[in-house]
Design a protein around this motif. Structure first.
Motif, PDB file in Angstrom:
ATOM      1  N   LYS A 125      -6.360  -5.620 -10.773  1.00 34.27           N
ATOM      2  CA  LYS A 125      -6.515  -6.489  -9.501  1.00 34.27           C
ATOM      3  C   LYS A 125      -6.374  -7.934  -9.658  1.00 34.27           C
ATOM      4  CE  LYS A 125      -9.836  -3.461  -7.418  1.00 34.27           C
ATOM      5  NZ  LYS A 125     -11.424  -3.444  -6.959  1.00 34.27           N
ATOM      6  N   GLU A 126      -6.234  -8.300 -10.799  1.00 29.12           N
ATOM      7  CA  GLU A 126      -5.971  -9.600 -11.073  1.00 29.12           C
ATOM      8  C   GLU A 126      -4.710 -10.150 -11.147  1.00 29.12           C
ATOM      9  OE1 GLU A 126      -7.371 -12.821 -14.905  1.00 29.12           O
ATOM     10  OE2 GLU A 126      -8.728 -11.662 -13.925  1.00 29.12           O
ATOM     11  N   HIS A 127      -3.846  -9.141 -12.043  1.00 32.43           N
ATOM     12  CA  HIS A 127      -2.456  -9.595 -12.263  1.00 32.43           C
ATOM     13  C   HIS A 127      -1.425  -8.615 -11.511  1.00 32.43           C
ATOM     14  CE1 HIS A 127      -3.815 -11.929 -15.620  1.00 32.43           C
ATOM     15  NE2 HIS A 127      -4.578 -11.265 -15.982  1.00 32.43           N
ATOM     16  N   GLY A 128      -1.600  -7.560 -11.012  1.00 30.25           N
ATOM     17  CA  GLY A 128      -0.966  -6.643 -10.414  1.00 30.25           C
ATOM     18  C   GLY A 128      -0.431  -7.384  -8.587  1.00 30.25           C
ATOM     19  N   GLN A 129       0.545  -6.580  -8.280  1.00 25.74           N
ATOM     20  CA  GLN A 129       0.794  -6.998  -7.033  1.00 25.74           C
ATOM     21  C   GLN A 129       0.132  -5.801  -5.908  1.00 25.74           C
ATOM     22  OE1 GLN A 129       4.692  -6.254  -6.021  1.00 25.74           O
ATOM     23  NE2 GLN A 129       4.514  -6.813  -3.829  1.00 25.74           N
ATOM     24  N   CYS A 130      -0.511  -6.382  -4.987  1.00 27.64           N
ATOM     25  CA  CYS A 130      -1.520  -5.520  -4.145  1.00 27.64           C
ATOM     26  C   CYS A 130      -0.656  -4.978  -3.103  1.00 27.64           C
ATOM     27  CB  CYS A 130      -2.854  -6.195  -3.567  1.00 27.64           C
ATOM     28  SG  CYS A 130      -3.765  -5.209  -2.586  1.00 27.64           S
ATOM     29  N   ILE A 131      -0.394  -3.923  -2.971  1.00 28.06           N
ATOM     30  CA  ILE A 131       0.536  -3.315  -1.878  1.00 28.06           C
ATOM     31  C   ILE A 131      -0.446  -2.536  -0.627  1.00 28.06           C
ATOM     32  CG2 ILE A 131       2.111  -1.258  -1.170  1.00 28.06           C
ATOM     33  CD1 ILE A 131       3.002  -1.518  -4.454  1.00 28.06           C
ATOM     34  N   ILE A 132      -1.394  -2.112  -0.940  1.00 27.29           N
ATOM     35  CA  ILE A 132      -2.479  -1.517   0.068  1.00 27.29           C
ATOM     36  C   ILE A 132      -3.932  -1.871  -0.603  1.00 27.29           C
ATOM     37  CG2 ILE A 132      -3.336   0.598   1.421  1.00 27.29           C
ATOM     38  CD1 ILE A 132      -0.503   1.645   1.027  1.00 27.29           C
ATOM     39  N   ARG A 133      -4.679  -2.665   0.183  1.00 21.77           N
ATOM     40  CA  ARG A 133      -5.953  -3.076  -0.550  1.00 21.77           C
ATOM     41  C   ARG A 133      -6.880  -1.822  -0.338  1.00 21.77           C
ATOM     42  NH1 ARG A 133      -7.158  -7.417  -2.723  1.00 21.77           N
ATOM     43  NH2 ARG A 133      -5.602  -8.721  -1.593  1.00 21.77           N
ATOM     44  N   GLU A 134      -7.137  -1.400   0.697  1.00 27.13           N
ATOM     45  CA  GLU A 134      -8.177  -0.259   1.120  1.00 27.13           C
ATOM     46  C   GLU A 134      -7.361   0.911   1.724  1.00 27.13           C
ATOM     47  OE1 GLU A 134     -10.572  -2.218   3.632  1.00 27.13           O
ATOM     48  OE2 GLU A 134     -11.838  -3.367   1.996  1.00 27.13           O
ATOM     49  N   HIS A 135      -8.028   1.917   1.465  1.00 32.22           N
ATOM     50  CA  HIS A 135      -7.688   3.227   2.048  1.00 32.22           C
ATOM     51  C   HIS A 135      -6.051   3.611   1.669  1.00 32.22           C
ATOM     52  CE1 HIS A 135     -11.430   2.705   4.425  1.00 32.22           C
ATOM     53  NE2 HIS A 135     -10.769   1.713   4.897  1.00 32.22           N
ATOM     54  N   ALA A 136      -5.677   3.317   0.574  1.00 30.22           N
ATOM     55  CA  ALA A 136      -4.441   3.733   0.232  1.00 30.22           C
ATOM     56  C   ALA A 136      -4.082   5.208   0.064  1.00 30.22           C
ATOM     57  CB  ALA A 136      -3.994   2.864  -1.054  1.00 30.22           C
ATOM     58  N   ALA A 137      -5.121   5.860  -0.414  1.00 27.91           N
ATOM     59  CA  ALA A 137      -4.985   7.239  -0.475  1.00 27.91           C
ATOM     60  C   ALA A 137      -4.688   7.788   0.765  1.00 27.91           C
ATOM     61  CB  ALA A 137      -6.097   7.998  -1.313  1.00 27.91           C
ATOM     62  N   ASP A 138      -5.383   7.606   1.695  1.00 30.15           N
ATOM     63  CA  ASP A 138      -5.384   8.267   3.257  1.00 30.15           C
ATOM     64  C   ASP A 138      -4.024   7.620   3.825  1.00 30.15           C
ATOM     65  OD1 ASP A 138      -7.683   9.670   3.039  1.00 30.15           O
ATOM     66  OD2 ASP A 138      -8.767   8.350   4.205  1.00 30.15           O
ATOM     67  N   LEU A 139      -3.741   6.308   3.718  1.00 29.57           N
ATOM     68  CA  LEU A 139      -2.519   5.917   4.390  1.00 29.57           C
ATOM     69  C   LEU A 139      -0.905   6.634   3.259  1.00 29.57           C
ATOM     70  CD1 LEU A 139      -3.265   2.133   4.662  1.00 29.57           C
ATOM     71  CD2 LEU A 139      -2.705   3.626   6.393  1.00 29.57           C
ATOM     72  N   LEU A 140      -0.981   6.663   2.330  1.00 31.70           N
ATOM     73  CA  LEU A 140      -0.270   7.442   1.561  1.00 31.70           C
ATOM     74  C   LEU A 140       0.052   8.891   2.040  1.00 31.70           C
ATOM     75  CD1 LEU A 140      -0.204   5.686  -1.896  1.00 31.70           C
ATOM     76  CD2 LEU A 140       1.509   5.315  -0.084  1.00 31.70           C
ATOM     77  N   GLY A 141      -1.213   9.482   1.987  1.00 27.72           N
ATOM     78  CA  GLY A 141      -1.263  10.880   2.331  1.00 27.72           C
ATOM     79  C   GLY A 141      -0.760  11.254   3.834  1.00 27.72           C
ATOM     80  N   SER A 142      -0.713  10.295   4.623  1.00 33.14           N
ATOM     81  CA  SER A 142      -0.363  10.619   5.995  1.00 33.14           C
ATOM     82  C   SER A 142       1.138  10.315   6.052  1.00 33.14           C
ATOM     83  CB  SER A 142      -1.134   9.713   7.010  1.00 33.14           C
ATOM     84  OG  SER A 142      -0.670   8.154   6.705  1.00 33.14           O
ATOM     85  N   ILE A 143       2.096   9.860   5.021  1.00 28.66           N
ATOM     86  CA  ILE A 143       3.226   9.609   5.291  1.00 28.66           C
ATOM     87  C   ILE A 143       4.237  10.919   5.236  1.00 28.66           C
ATOM     88  CG2 ILE A 143       5.348   8.675   4.051  1.00 28.66           C
ATOM     89  CD1 ILE A 143       3.523   6.405   2.999  1.00 28.66           C
TER      90      ILE A 143
END
Length: 187
Positions: free
Chosen positions: A169-187
């Motif tokens: 969270k401190e050093h990585g690049q945030c791509i999707i902050r919340e609900h990433a599993a649901d968003l990616l699962g809907s692709i």
């Protein structure tokens, strides 16, 4: 070889495969996780303590090793904690979490398509790897086990180390902050 103290109980070493070879280790030997691997980690820990001044308290040390690129080995040492992870997480305002890691975003998408709906997670990228930081606070033991079995099919690594979550969270690049599993699962 580069050492970093991530927090008061976590130390990290990043080295090249050539540096690991200087210790007589390669990918296969590390994955075998035998006595020789244990000795290798002990030597690296001792060198890290000398170079950084990091001192572990009484207790054991957990080790997490991962090849984060074609040439780099990342070894994270976790000092044994007196309290369970969930108690420390609550004290620090953090949820009990799992970190799912893969090189390929399409593997992450396939995993999320099969993951339980409503899995609270964020997606991060660090050194060319994708990390799904999932909150497992409301998961029962059986549900968590099923999720880890599913992840084993699609992910390169799975861990529940809170310090890795904080570090990403401190050093990585945030791509999707919340609900990433649901968003990616809907692709």
């Amino acid at each position: 070889m580069k050492f970093s103290v991530l927090d008061k109980q976590t130390l990290q070493c990043v080295m090249t495969e050539a540096e690991a070879a200087d210790y007589g280790m390669d990918r296969k030997a590390i994955y075998e996780n035998d006595k020789r691997t244990e000795d290798f980690f002990r030597k690296i820990m001792q060198r890290a303590q000398k170079e950084t001044g990091f001192m572990k308290k009484k207790g054991s040390i957990a080790v997490h090793a991962a090849f984060v690129s074609d040439e780099k080995l990342e070894i994270t040492f976790y000092a044994d904690m007196k309290k369970p992870l969930s108690e420390n997480a609550e004290e620090n305002g953090l949820a009990v979490s799992a970190v799912f890691k893969t090189k390929h975003l399409d593997n992450m998408i396939r995993f999320c398509k099969k993951a339980p709906k409503g899995l609270d997670a964020g997606l991060y990228k660090y050194h060319g790897m994708y990390f799904l930081l999932a909150d497992l606070d409301g998961f029962e033991v059986r549900d968590t086990a099923a999720l880890f079995i599913l992840a084993d099919e699609f992910m390169d690594e799975i861990t529940s180390a809170q310090s890795i979550t904080v570090y990403l969270k401190e050093h990585g690049q945030c791509i999707i902050r919340e609900h990433a599993a649901d968003l990616l699962g809907s692709i």
